[in-house]
Motif scaffolding. Sequence first.
Motif, mmCIF file in Angstrom:
data_model
loop_
_atom_site.group_PDB
_atom_site.id
_atom_site.type_symbol
_atom_site.label_atom_id
_atom_site.label_comp_id
_atom_site.label_asym_id
_atom_site.label_seq_id
_atom_site.Cartn_x
_atom_site.Cartn_y
_atom_site.Cartn_z
ATOM 1 N N ASP A 122 -60.496 -43.908 17.804
ATOM 2 C CA ASP A 122 -60.999 -45.204 17.867
ATOM 3 C C ASP A 122 -59.943 -46.240 17.392
ATOM 4 N N LYS A 123 -58.979 -45.800 16.388
ATOM 5 C CA LYS A 123 -58.294 -47.057 16.029
ATOM 6 C C LYS A 123 -57.033 -47.002 17.034
ATOM 7 N N VAL A 124 -56.531 -45.890 17.460
ATOM 8 C CA VAL A 124 -55.661 -45.944 18.676
ATOM 9 C C VAL A 124 -56.050 -46.707 19.895
ATOM 10 N N ALA A 125 -57.311 -46.479 20.135
ATOM 11 C CA ALA A 125 -57.766 -47.237 21.558
ATOM 12 C C ALA A 125 -57.712 -48.859 21.096
ATOM 13 N N ARG A 126 -58.041 -49.140 19.832
ATOM 14 C CA ARG A 126 -57.977 -50.752 19.568
ATOM 15 C C ARG A 126 -56.595 -50.998 19.893
ATOM 16 N N LEU A 127 -55.397 -50.388 19.427
ATOM 17 C CA LEU A 127 -54.417 -50.658 19.490
ATOM 18 C C LEU A 127 -53.611 -50.835 21.053
ATOM 19 N N LEU A 128 -54.220 -50.080 21.755
ATOM 20 C CA LEU A 128 -53.901 -50.064 23.405
ATOM 21 C C LEU A 128 -54.970 -50.816 24.043
ATOM 22 N N GLY A 129 -55.598 -51.876 23.538
ATOM 23 C CA GLY A 129 -56.424 -52.685 24.190
ATOM 24 C C GLY A 129 -57.805 -52.127 24.778
ATOM 25 N N LEU A 130 -57.944 -50.936 24.188
ATOM 26 C CA LEU A 130 -59.033 -50.230 25.389
ATOM 27 C C LEU A 130 -60.354 -50.304 24.143
ATOM 28 N N PRO A 131 -61.569 -50.110 24.976
ATOM 29 C CA PRO A 131 -62.900 -50.450 24.479
ATOM 30 C C PRO A 131 -63.443 -49.273 23.330
ATOM 31 N N TYR A 132 -64.327 -49.543 22.405
ATOM 32 C CA TYR A 132 -64.800 -48.644 21.586
ATOM 33 C C TYR A 132 -66.160 -48.130 22.396
ATOM 34 N N PRO A 133 -66.361 -46.886 22.179
ATOM 35 C CA PRO A 133 -65.730 -45.805 21.268
ATOM 36 C C PRO A 133 -64.458 -45.429 21.908
ATOM 37 N N GLY A 134 -63.541 -45.066 21.184
ATOM 38 C CA GLY A 134 -62.032 -44.846 21.639
ATOM 39 C C GLY A 134 -61.995 -43.152 22.109
ATOM 40 N N GLY A 135 -62.810 -42.439 21.790
ATOM 41 C CA GLY A 135 -62.640 -40.948 22.218
ATOM 42 C C GLY A 135 -62.659 -40.779 23.669
ATOM 43 N N PRO A 136 -63.781 -41.002 24.186
ATOM 44 C CA PRO A 136 -63.922 -40.947 25.644
ATOM 45 C C PRO A 136 -63.044 -41.558 26.403
ATOM 46 N N VAL A 137 -62.709 -42.786 25.986
ATOM 47 C CA VAL A 137 -61.885 -43.588 27.025
ATOM 48 C C VAL A 137 -60.498 -43.147 27.031
ATOM 49 N N ILE A 138 -60.073 -42.752 25.757
ATOM 50 C CA ILE A 138 -58.549 -42.246 25.552
ATOM 51 C C ILE A 138 -58.712 -40.939 26.622
ATOM 52 N N ASP A 139 -59.519 -39.976 26.607
ATOM 53 C CA ASP A 139 -59.616 -38.927 27.159
ATOM 54 C C ASP A 139 -59.465 -39.301 28.541
ATOM 55 N N ARG A 140 -60.182 -40.188 29.257
ATOM 56 C CA ARG A 140 -60.235 -40.625 30.529
ATOM 57 C C ARG A 140 -58.870 -41.189 30.835
ATOM 58 N N VAL A 141 -58.249 -42.342 30.203
ATOM 59 C CA VAL A 141 -56.991 -42.785 30.604
ATOM 60 C C VAL A 141 -55.754 -41.678 30.683
ATOM 61 N N ALA A 142 -56.092 -40.760 29.419
ATOM 62 C CA ALA A 142 -54.777 -39.834 29.564
ATOM 63 C C ALA A 142 -54.631 -38.962 30.638
ATOM 64 N N ARG A 143 -55.746 -38.854 31.225
ATOM 65 C CA ARG A 143 -55.614 -38.134 32.384
ATOM 66 C C ARG A 143 -54.254 -38.521 33.508
ATOM 67 N N ALA A 173 -51.377 -45.157 29.800
ATOM 68 C CA ALA A 173 -51.588 -43.718 29.765
ATOM 69 C C ALA A 173 -50.772 -42.833 29.283
ATOM 70 N N ASP A 174 -49.657 -43.127 29.187
ATOM 71 C CA ASP A 174 -48.404 -42.224 28.621
ATOM 72 C C ASP A 174 -48.985 -42.053 27.008
ATOM 73 N N VAL A 175 -49.089 -43.159 26.419
ATOM 74 C CA VAL A 175 -49.185 -43.372 24.911
ATOM 75 C C VAL A 175 -50.488 -42.642 24.743
ATOM 76 N N ALA A 176 -51.528 -42.838 25.370
ATOM 77 C CA ALA A 176 -52.924 -42.192 25.155
ATOM 78 C C ALA A 176 -52.691 -40.621 25.228
ATOM 79 N N ALA A 177 -51.904 -40.162 26.338
ATOM 80 C CA ALA A 177 -51.800 -38.832 26.767
ATOM 81 C C ALA A 177 -51.073 -38.215 25.570
ATOM 82 N N SER A 178 -50.008 -39.075 24.934
ATOM 83 C CA SER A 178 -49.015 -38.102 24.060
ATOM 84 C C SER A 178 -49.836 -38.073 22.442
ATOM 85 N N PHE A 179 -50.607 -39.398 22.350
ATOM 86 C CA PHE A 179 -51.392 -39.297 21.151
ATOM 87 C C PHE A 179 -52.348 -38.065 21.220
#
Length: 345
Positions: A169-190, A237-243
């Motif tokens: 959730d906190k990393v998603a906020r850093l990347l300007g992505l919406p809450y909740p962070g888990g599903p959106v980071i999973d999607r963006v990281a692809r 996408a690279d930051v999300a995937a690497s995290f």
Amino acid sequence: MTVVLGIETSCDETGVGIVADGVLLGDALATSMDEHARFGGVVPEIAARAHLHAITPMVEHALGQAGIGFADIGAVAATAGPGLATAVQVGLAAGKAYALSLGIPLYGVHHLAGHAAVDTLEHGPLPARCVALIVSGGHTSLLLIGDLARDPVVHLGDTVDDAAGEAFDKVARLLGLPYPGGPVIDRVARDGDPTAIAFPRPMTGPQDAPYRFSFSGLKTAVARWVEHHRDQPLPVADVAASFQEAVADTLTRKALAACRDHQADTLLLVGGVAANSRVRALAEQRCSAAGIHLRVPSPRLCTDNGAMIAAVGDLLVRADISPDRLDLGSDPSAVLRGALLHGTR
């Protein structure tokens, strides 16, 4: 055969499940997630009010799906902790009301035990001994589990600060992505490269506690990387995937070590973060290579739901465990010692 009504309200999901003899008969889920999104996290009072509005319709919906009535319910299980204090109280009070009005037993169960028990609804009884990795928004723990209804749960290691889901959730906020962070980071990281940025693997050094977790430093590492590159287009996408890769690597590395060190041939991966596609894939890959049997519920049963609480109640009923008194109190910060809130009896 006793039909168990399970109620879960520890956070922002109002979950109801109906289980009998290891079979899920019906379930229903309402979420207030959209109401919290603009705040970037769950607001306890908003969650509690949403539970008050949703609990009765969800019970009725689950009963309808199961094709039964209140007269068919033989026991009630409700989350009594841990969780948001006001939210937990709504579900526990509802559980008490149903138990009292129907004249049936009440079990106040531990929320995390539900995450472990829910896998039995899809894959059958748990083995006599296994390692469980429970990883969610508020918890990251490695546990040694025997008979979930009767035996105490042994904590091998827990998070010392942020849980994995909280870090998402906190990393998603850093990347300007919406809450909740888990599903959106999973999607963006692809669309990203998981090797693009060498983020640290926290607490994996030779001097670190082998089964403990810490994700605060990883979140800080992402924040510093983003800050250092603030004058360039951010490769989200690279930051999300690497995290995400750093989290998955850390979780699975420690879980496999626990299985090896404690001679457990089964790893149970549960909790909201267990729905993450990279965590699941890496766990499957590493377990296969190590000869470890991996058990993971379907994604919809990884996040908070009523079926998991009903599953705990079902195990307790079938083990002939004494129910709780109706004056049972909630404990928002309860430590997992057993399926019942206050441990085994």
